[in-house]
Design an enzyme around this catalytic site. Structure first.
Site, mmCIF file in Angstrom:
data_model
loop_
_atom_site.group_PDB
_atom_site.id
_atom_site.type_symbol
_atom_site.label_atom_id
_atom_site.label_comp_id
_atom_site.label_asym_id
_atom_site.label_seq_id
_atom_site.Cartn_x
_atom_site.Cartn_y
_atom_site.Cartn_z
ATOM 1 N N PHE A 232 -5.355 -7.219 0.406
ATOM 2 C CA PHE A 232 -4.493 -7.783 -0.640
ATOM 3 C C PHE A 232 -3.125 -8.034 -0.015
ATOM 4 C CE2 PHE A 232 -1.902 -8.029 -4.379
ATOM 5 C CZ PHE A 232 -2.743 -8.362 -5.437
ATOM 6 N N ILE A 234 0.519 -10.625 -0.413
ATOM 7 C CA ILE A 234 1.404 -11.712 -0.812
ATOM 8 C C ILE A 234 2.419 -11.867 0.319
ATOM 9 C CG2 ILE A 234 3.031 -12.588 -2.516
ATOM 10 C CD1 ILE A 234 0.179 -12.230 -3.595
ATOM 11 N N GLN A 239 7.116 -12.422 -2.336
ATOM 12 C CA GLN A 239 7.038 -11.089 -2.910
ATOM 13 C C GLN A 239 8.146 -10.849 -3.929
ATOM 14 O OE1 GLN A 239 6.908 -8.278 0.349
ATOM 15 N NE2 GLN A 239 4.971 -9.074 1.136
ATOM 16 N N SER A 240 7.886 -9.872 -4.817
ATOM 17 C CA SER A 240 8.842 -9.462 -5.866
ATOM 18 C C SER A 240 9.079 -10.553 -6.897
ATOM 19 C CB SER A 240 10.183 -9.033 -5.235
ATOM 20 O OG SER A 240 9.986 -7.965 -4.337
ATOM 21 N N HIS A 243 3.665 -12.324 -8.321
ATOM 22 C CA HIS A 243 2.385 -12.892 -7.877
ATOM 23 C C HIS A 243 1.329 -11.814 -7.654
ATOM 24 C CE1 HIS A 243 4.116 -16.863 -7.470
ATOM 25 N NE2 HIS A 243 5.082 -16.375 -6.712
ATOM 26 N N GLY A 244 1.743 -10.671 -7.116
ATOM 27 C CA GLY A 244 0.777 -9.603 -6.869
ATOM 28 C C GLY A 244 0.139 -9.116 -8.153
ATOM 29 N N GLU A 267 -9.933 -0.105 -1.747
ATOM 30 C CA GLU A 267 -10.149 0.561 -0.469
ATOM 31 C C GLU A 267 -8.811 1.001 0.136
ATOM 32 O OE1 GLU A 267 -11.823 -0.544 4.022
ATOM 33 O OE2 GLU A 267 -12.346 -1.800 2.309
ATOM 34 N N ASN A 270 -2.279 1.417 -0.045
ATOM 35 C CA ASN A 270 -1.010 1.983 0.399
ATOM 36 C C ASN A 270 -0.138 2.248 -0.830
ATOM 37 O OD1 ASN A 270 0.076 -0.520 -0.347
ATOM 38 N ND2 ASN A 270 0.111 -1.285 1.752
#
Length: 386
Positions: A232, A234, A239-240, A243-244, A267, A270
């Site tokens: 996964f 972006i 980012q921020s 979109h994620g 999986e 993080n």
């Protein structure tokens, strides 16, 4: 060259940090000039080794430029000076020479990259009008009051064209996701979801790569499957901006719509992805009134019912329940707070049983209390994100 000699102080000047030296660009044309956004990798040890050092160059710049949609690639090494080498003093040792940076990159990227910058810019201009995302469009959305339009596509490796495209975009995963590796592009069971920004001009519609995620189905006895998010990402320029969350929600909705899928898991997430997952799972469950009126202690029967209904793992559902309960807990009510603490500690004890069972009783209680405090603090942080 055999006569050249250098002392260690001289050689140090030829060492460069590869993460700092690597320049990534997403390039697109416009009428007057070429526009681009530049960013740097998070790390480069998967390509250049644990120390992330390249020897043999002063003021090194490793330039990897991509057409913003097709990801057609340009590679160039720029430097002020290159080490000319030192011959070996014996037949048993290798001569000292500058690192083969291009050779190391070729182990990780497709070999169809360009080294002629003018030709690359021509390709950028060509692709601006001709490139279209591959696969099936499964979602579209907008940001900033509808001014920016985005689309999500689902693809698989059964498409030879997409397999080629994936070879280009997968390199970003090595630069931003710890411990990542390339997935098997010969396995058609992978599902790959890509995000593109769509720009509509008067005479052309163009698409620009934003990020992607991969999912893999695992058999679940007797006739169902579990979908696992494997990768996964972006890209940093996007980012921020949300979109994620939108990509994760799309993956979840796709899994919820399939009768053969009983669960969606992740999986080795993080910390940043775990936050994104918690935030979006909580929003979804709150919107669905999944926990309305719930108070501690919560029965195992409810946990099992809820995880099956919403296709989350048991541990993730337990965490979401605990976050919800804490969000609505009045700590001034001692009995309610005690019931909550006992419920969380019971889960933590079972989850960490192997580590706790060998401790003395007092040490075990202290460790459990310490772990609980950390969990509660983290839950308060997540509640602020929801």
């Amino acid at each position: 060259m055999a006569g050249l000699q250098y002392n260690p102080a001289d050689l140090e000047a030829y060492g460069c940090n590869t993460t700092e030296a690597t320049e990534l660009r997403l390039v697109r044309p416009n009428a007057a000039s070429t526009r681009y956004v530049e960013f740097n990798p998070e790390f480069t040890y998967p390509i250049f080794g644990e120390q992330e050092i390249a020897f043999g160059y002063k003021d090194l710049a490793i330039q990897l430029y991509y057409a913003s949609g097709s990801l057609a690639t340009y590679f160039h090494l720029d430097y002020a000076e290159k080490f000319q080498g030192v011959a070996s003093s014996s037949a048993e040792t290798e001569p000292l020479a500058a690192d083969d940076i291009e050779g190391k990159l070729r182990e990780c990227i497709p070999h169809d990259y360009m080294t002629n910058y003018d030709r690359f810019l021509e390709k950028v201009t060509e692709d601006e009008a001709s490139f279209r995302p591959l696969g099936e469009k499964v979602h579209e959305y907008s940001l900033k009051d509808g001014k920016d339009q985005f689309e999500i596509y689902k693809s698989s490796f059964s498409s030879e064209k997409f397999r080629t495209y994936h070879e280009r975009m997968q390199f970003f995963m090595l630069l931003y996701v710890e411990g990542s590796s390339y997935i098997d592009s010969e396995d058609d069971k992978w599902s790959i979801y890509t995000i593109f920004k769509r720009e509509d001009a008067a005479d052309v519609t163009s698409y620009h790569f934003v990020g992607y995620a991969t999912l893999y189905p695992f058999f679940c006895w007797p006739d169902k499957i579990r979908m696992r998010i494997s990768q996964f990402l972006i890209l940093p320029p996007f980012q921020s901006h949300g979109h994620g969350s939108i990509l994760y929600s799309t993956l979840y909705k796709e899994s919820m719509a399939r009768h053969d899928v009983v669960e969606m898991n992740v999986e080795d997430p993080n910390d940043s992805f775990a936050d994104l997952r918690d935030k979006n799972d909580m929003r979804m469950l709150i919107d669905a009134d999944a926990f309305k009126g719930l108070k501690a202690p919560v029965s195992n029967e409810f946990v099992d019912m809820a995880r099956k209904q919403y296709k989350l793992t048991k541990r993730q559902m337990q965490r979401c329940i605990e976050i919800y309960l804490l969000q609505h807990l009045d700590k001034r009510k001692a009995s309610d707070y005690k019931s909550y603490r006992l419920q969380v500690k019971e889960r933590l004890y079972k989850f960490n049983l192997d580590a706790l069972r060998d401790m003395e009783a007092n040490e075990r209680l202290e460790k459990l209390q310490e772990t609980y405090k950390g969990v509660e603090e983290d839950y308060h942080r997540i509640i602020e994100l929801i």
